[in-house]
Design an enzyme around this catalytic site. Structure first.
Site, PDB file in Angstrom:
ATOM      1  N   TYR A 171     104.612  30.921   2.147  1.00 14.88           N
ATOM      2  CA  TYR A 171     105.467  30.267   1.133  1.00 14.88           C
ATOM      3  C   TYR A 171     105.693  28.807   1.537  1.00 14.88           C
ATOM      4  CZ  TYR A 171     109.040  29.465  -2.374  1.00 14.88           C
ATOM      5  OH  TYR A 171     109.745  28.957  -3.428  1.00 14.88           O
ATOM      6  N   SER A 189     104.248  31.096  -6.715  1.00 17.35           N
ATOM      7  CA  SER A 189     105.111  29.947  -6.974  1.00 17.35           C
ATOM      8  C   SER A 189     104.785  28.834  -5.968  1.00 17.35           C
ATOM      9  CB  SER A 189     106.578  30.383  -6.920  1.00 17.35           C
ATOM     10  OG  SER A 189     107.413  29.413  -7.494  1.00 17.35           O
ATOM     11  N   ASP A 194     106.317  31.847 -18.735  1.00 15.64           N
ATOM     12  CA  ASP A 194     106.897  31.309 -17.499  1.00 15.64           C
ATOM     13  C   ASP A 194     107.617  30.000 -17.799  1.00 15.64           C
ATOM     14  OD1 ASP A 194     107.503  30.341 -14.962  1.00 15.64           O
ATOM     15  OD2 ASP A 194     105.647  31.087 -14.088  1.00 15.64           O
TER      16      ASP A 194
END
Length: 255
Positions: free
Chosen positions: A27, A107, A190
């Protein structure tokens, strides 16, 4: 010179011969740690004989706020390098070979994966980018993008733009280069990361000699964390089938 934490999970009795299908997750942004906890998706990967790894790159908060600041703004490339270094370590320690290493991120983690994938395609056998921002020159113009300027830099500032252009995924696809197989997914609704990021990135990669570039647009779905339980389950199934198919072919070729 930093030591990057790496969480590593594998079945008992693993033989380190470089042939284990391995999935590396990351991430590395917004001061958010790369979470590790119980996951049915991870359990399914392990029960199938895979190795699961989490790269705790700078940009997260695993080692405090300084860990976050070390890969923020103009220093964003530090997170990309950390991720690639973790991949190199897995290969050097013979948990897997490059052909047997899959990477996944969602993401901001998808941005991390997309960037590493383009910078070091020699390190990976397959990649999954879920709901990833990829047009880092125009990101403030769409949905919540303006809120990310402090994290990734302001492309409206000429000096910051020159740095961003060095790593923005959409702007670093080389049309004459062949990249490993990749599955790009997005939700049609989204409202966090606009679907156009995934669509433009997929189109750019589909214009290369790469063997497999898939775009999966999930109808009636939002950002990753907003999808229904059934949508999340189906997404995991699709991703695992994709990864196992790609890595199994690599294993057969090397075997």
């Amino acid at each position: 010179g930093e030591r990057i934490p790496l969480t590593l999970i594998h079945p008992p009795g693993l033989v380190r011969d470089g042939r284990a299908p391995t999935l590396l997750y990351g991430y590395g942004a917004f001061g958010r740690p790369a979470a590790h906890g119980f996951s049915f998706a991870t359990l399914a990967w392990l029960k199938s004989g895979g190795v699961y790894a989490i790269a705790h790159t700078r940009g997260g908060s695993e080692e405090g706020e300084n860990w976050h600041e070390a890969a923020k703004g103009a220093k964003r490339s530090v997170a990309h390098q950390d991720f690639c270094d973790c991949a190199e370590w897995l290969i050097a320690e013979r948990y897997c070979s490059a052909d047997m290493l899959g990477i996944r991120g969602a993401s901001a983690g998808g941005l991390l994966v997309a960037t590493a994938f383009l910078q070091r395609p020699d390190l990976f056998g397959a990649a999954i980018c879920d709901a990833a921002p990829t047009d880092m020159v125009r990101f403030p113009k769409f949905t919540l993008g303006s809120a990310w300027i402090d994290e990734f830099g302001d492309p409206g500032d000429p000096a910051a733009l020159q740095v961003i252009l060095q790593w923005s995924p959409l702007h670093n696809v080389q049309s004459d280069r062949s990249y490993p197989p990749i599955l790009i997914s997005t939700g049609a609704r989204d409202e966090v990361v606009a679907p156009l990021h995934s669509m433009k990135f997929a189109a750019a990669l589909q214009n290369t000699p790469s063997p497999l570039v898939l775009l999966h647009v999930k109808e009636n779905a939002g950002h990753s964390v907003a999808n229904s339980r059934d949508q999340r389950r189906q997404l995991v199934v699709d991703q695992h089938v994709f990864l196992w198919s790609c890595l199994a072919k690599a294993g057969q070729s090397s075997g």
